[in-house]
Design a protein around this motif. Structure first.
Motif, mmCIF file in Angstrom:
data_model
loop_
_atom_site.group_PDB
_atom_site.id
_atom_site.type_symbol
_atom_site.label_atom_id
_atom_site.label_comp_id
_atom_site.label_asym_id
_atom_site.label_seq_id
_atom_site.Cartn_x
_atom_site.Cartn_y
_atom_site.Cartn_z
ATOM 1 N N ALA A 178 -0.857 -3.631 12.662
ATOM 2 C CA ALA A 178 -0.978 -3.980 14.675
ATOM 3 C C ALA A 178 0.854 -4.913 14.876
ATOM 4 O O ALA A 178 1.167 -4.709 15.202
ATOM 5 N N ALA A 179 0.495 -5.771 13.623
ATOM 6 C CA ALA A 179 1.931 -6.302 13.449
ATOM 7 C C ALA A 179 3.190 -6.252 12.741
ATOM 8 O O ALA A 179 2.979 -5.388 12.395
ATOM 9 N N ALA A 190 -1.386 5.283 5.829
ATOM 10 C CA ALA A 190 -1.850 4.672 5.042
ATOM 11 C C ALA A 190 -3.056 5.629 3.980
ATOM 12 O O ALA A 190 -2.322 4.719 2.515
ATOM 13 N N ALA A 191 -3.536 6.285 3.958
ATOM 14 C CA ALA A 191 -3.973 6.708 3.096
ATOM 15 C C ALA A 191 -3.381 8.359 2.465
ATOM 16 O O ALA A 191 -3.335 8.188 1.482
ATOM 17 N N GLU A 192 -2.045 8.616 3.231
ATOM 18 C CA GLU A 192 -1.316 9.577 2.814
ATOM 19 C C GLU A 192 -0.376 9.040 1.658
ATOM 20 O O GLU A 192 -0.385 9.221 0.734
ATOM 21 N N VAL A 240 1.157 -0.875 6.070
ATOM 22 C CA VAL A 240 1.593 0.080 7.520
ATOM 23 C C VAL A 240 1.564 -1.147 7.882
ATOM 24 O O VAL A 240 0.749 -1.718 9.252
ATOM 25 N N SER A 241 2.865 -1.075 8.984
ATOM 26 C CA SER A 241 2.515 -2.264 10.128
ATOM 27 C C SER A 241 3.278 -1.342 11.433
ATOM 28 O O SER A 241 3.664 0.213 11.013
ATOM 29 N N GLN A 242 3.815 -2.241 12.216
ATOM 30 C CA GLN A 242 4.315 -1.381 13.490
ATOM 31 C C GLN A 242 5.255 -0.988 13.464
ATOM 32 O O GLN A 242 5.850 0.109 14.071
#
Length: 199
Positions: A94-95, A135-137, A117-119
């Protein structure tokens, strides 16, 4: 398990006490207990109700305090290196990227992460599953092939809703708040990683 994905604040970086202090400075009257009860794991957008000035100041203070990498302990660094030598490693947080990169860089880990993957990358933060689905993608995997490390109930909800297997790190909120995770550990180390990768 085809990949391991780490949450950042409180999980990879043992920085929740730092964050609690910064949020207390910016939200007058906020207590440490209230921070952990209401805000741990949530996005700044949620916490500050979209106030860009407060968000920028929170990030500035965090980077000033944590950009030396000292919040990532030796056991966690070793565990990340162990995993990255065997399977893809990712990070979902979430950062913002501007606060993640200095910490990982100083800890000598940034180049080990296949994806971050960030905010900055999502429109819906945790507890929504969007961050872990993305992230999985990016890893070109089914979310069910991910093992995720999270330290908040918000993060557990997000990862499980995406379909991932979740290891709850109990040092931030304790075992009771983290009981929905698929399993619980006190901290991340090579022993934990070795067991997961070999199971």
């Amino acid at each position: 398990m085809q990949a391991v994905v780490f949450d950042f604040n409180g999980t990879l970086s043992d920085d929740e006490p730092v964050l609690a202090r910064v949020y207390q400075e910016l939200l007058p009257g906020l207590t440490v207990d209230e921070y952990y009860a209401r805000y741990a794991g949530h996005t700044d957008e949620y916490i500050f109700d979209g106030d860009e000035r407060l968000i920028a100041e929170r990030v500035r203070r965090y980077v000033e305090l944590c950009s030396d990498g000292s919040t990532v302990d030796a056991g966690t660094r070793e565990a990340v290196r162990y995993a990255a030598g065997r399977i893809p490693v990712g990070l979902v947080s979430a950062a913002l990227r501007e606060e993640i990169d200095p910490v990982l860089g100083a800890a000598g880990l940034l180049d080990l992460f296949r994806i971050v993957v960030s905010q900055d990358d999502v429109t819906r933060g945790k507890p929504d599953p969007q961050p872990y689905l993305l992230a999985a993608e990016r890893l070109e995997l089914d979310p069910r092939e991910l093992v995720v490390f999270e330290d908040t109930d918000v993060g557990v909800t997000s990862a499980q809703a995406a379909g991932a297997y979740v290891v709850g790190v109990t040092r931030t909120l304790g075992a009771e708040r983290m009981r929905a995770a698929d399993e619980l550990v006190e901290r991340i180390d090579v022993g934990v990683m070795e067991r997961l990768l070999c199971s």
